[in-house]
Design a protein around this motif. Structure first.
Motif, short mmCIF file in Angstrom:
data_model
loop_
_atom_site.label_atom_id
_atom_site.label_comp_id
_atom_site.label_asym_id
_atom_site.label_seq_id
_atom_site.Cartn_x
_atom_site.Cartn_y
_atom_site.Cartn_z
N ALA A 83 0.83 -1.20 0.00
CA ALA A 83 0.00 0.00 0.00
C ALA A 83 0.86 1.26 0.00
O ALA A 83 0.54 2.25 -0.67
N GLU A 84 1.95 1.22 0.72
CA GLU A 84 2.84 2.38 0.76
C GLU A 84 3.49 2.61 -0.61
O GLU A 84 3.78 3.75 -0.98
N LYS A 85 3.74 1.53 -1.35
CA LYS A 85 4.25 1.69 -2.72
C LYS A 85 3.24 2.44 -3.58
O LYS A 85 3.60 3.31 -4.38
N VAL A 86 1.96 2.09 -3.42
CA VAL A 86 0.91 2.78 -4.17
C VAL A 86 0.83 4.24 -3.74
O VAL A 86 0.73 5.15 -4.58
N LEU A 87 0.89 4.47 -2.43
CA LEU A 87 0.79 5.83 -1.92
C LEU A 87 1.97 6.69 -2.37
O LEU A 87 1.82 7.91 -2.53
N ALA A 88 3.11 6.07 -2.58
CA ALA A 88 4.28 6.82 -3.07
C ALA A 88 4.05 7.29 -4.50
O ALA A 88 4.58 8.33 -4.92
N ILE A 89 3.24 6.55 -5.25
CA ILE A 89 2.92 6.93 -6.63
C ILE A 89 1.79 7.94 -6.66
O ILE A 89 1.85 8.96 -7.36
N ILE A 90 0.74 7.66 -5.88
CA ILE A 90 -0.43 8.54 -5.84
C ILE A 90 -0.79 8.77 -4.37
O ILE A 90 -1.57 8.00 -3.79
N PRO A 91 -0.27 9.81 -3.75
CA PRO A 91 -0.55 10.05 -2.32
C PRO A 91 -2.04 10.23 -2.02
O PRO A 91 -2.47 10.00 -0.89
N GLU A 92 -2.81 10.64 -3.04
CA GLU A 92 -4.24 10.90 -2.81
C GLU A 92 -5.07 9.64 -2.65
O GLU A 92 -6.26 9.71 -2.35
N SER A 128 1.23 -2.17 -11.76
CA SER A 128 2.39 -3.04 -11.59
C SER A 128 2.55 -3.49 -10.13
O SER A 128 2.99 -4.61 -9.87
N VAL A 129 2.15 -2.64 -9.18
CA VAL A 129 2.21 -3.03 -7.77
C VAL A 129 1.21 -4.15 -7.50
O VAL A 129 1.52 -5.15 -6.84
#
Length: 261
Positions: free
Chosen positions: A38-47, A199-200
């Protein structure tokens, strides 16, 4: 899940989309592997965290509106972990069937909701409409309107699984006078970021397939859309509690459609 304990059929080694969503919502029913993904996703799209909360808030507003309109039967497919703000917590006097195929969701839902008034938890897969609806009909009265809730789920159905066809089959099985509450992540404003997020999820329990607005519109064929039609989740009949902080990255499209005679 602070103890990181699992239940039979549940892997703590593979990111789980339901547990990742729980993490976005601020829940505690997740493992380290889920938080890491989830943090990988948040690094891409913080929103994404705010977007997930807006999606949950949309669901709450939609079911409140339908309950006030007289609907007292709700079928929530892919209901996810029973985090705060689940359907049974925001409406009264209704019969609710939660359906999921995830062992984590089923175990926690049955443990937490087993004695909740009017609530039934069933195992089922979105991709099998006839089976899901037949089993739900054991609890719900399909001679009367039913609200079908498919929220934050369709983007985990691949193109090869024919998502539009799945929705058509549900539409045909839904009683006349029933409703579809539908959301979907759309990449119209973030195509490059959407690919990175996909990809994540390739390494998670379900792949992620965002779709453009025109595809989402096609899913709603045969339904009469309630105002304001197809909009972003925070724009569907907002109230005083609606999060207005997402000035960019409106990623979740939503609509509520009625099945008319």
């Amino acid at each position: 899940m602070s103890s990181e304990r699992t239940v039979p059929g549940v892997s703590a080694a593979v990111p789980n989309v339901a547990r990742m969503y729980d993490y976005y919502l601020g829940g505690k029913d997740n493992f380290e592997v889920d938080r890491h993904a989830a943090e990988k996703v948040l690094a891409i799209i913080p929103e994404v965290r705010g977007d997930a909360r807006n999606s949950r808030a949309f669901l709450q507003r939609a079911v409140r509106h339908l309950r006030q309109s007289g609907v007292d039967q709700f079928l929530d497919i892919g209901s996810g972990l029973p985090t705060a703000g689940h359907v049974h917590e925001v409406i009264d006097g209704a019969r609710i069937v939660y359906v999921d195929n995830d062992p984590v969701v089923l175990t926690h839902s049955r443990a937490l909701l087993g004695h909740a008034s009017g609530v039934t938890v069933q195992e089922g897969d979105l991709r099998e409409p006839e089976k899901v609806m037949a089993r739900a009909a054991e609890v719900l009265d399909f001679e009367r309107p039913v609200a079908l809730l498919v929220v934050s789920l369709m983007h985990f159905v691949t193109d090869e699984e024919d998502p539009a066809g799945i929705i058509r089959r549900y539409r045909d099985l839904l009683p006349t006078g029933g409703y579809l509450v539908l959301t979907h992540v759309a990449p119209d404003t973030m195509p490059q970021k959407a690919d990175k997020v996909s990809s994540v999820y390739q390494n998670a329990s379900s792949p992620f397939t965002p779709r453009r607005r025109d595809v989402f519109e096609g899913f709603l064929e045969g339904f009469e859309l309630l105002e304001p039609g197809i909009v972003n989740t925070r724009e569907w009949r907002p109230d005083a509690t609606t999060d207005r902080s997402l000035v960019k990255g409106d990623y979740h499209l939503c609509a509520v459609g009625a099945k008319r005679p």
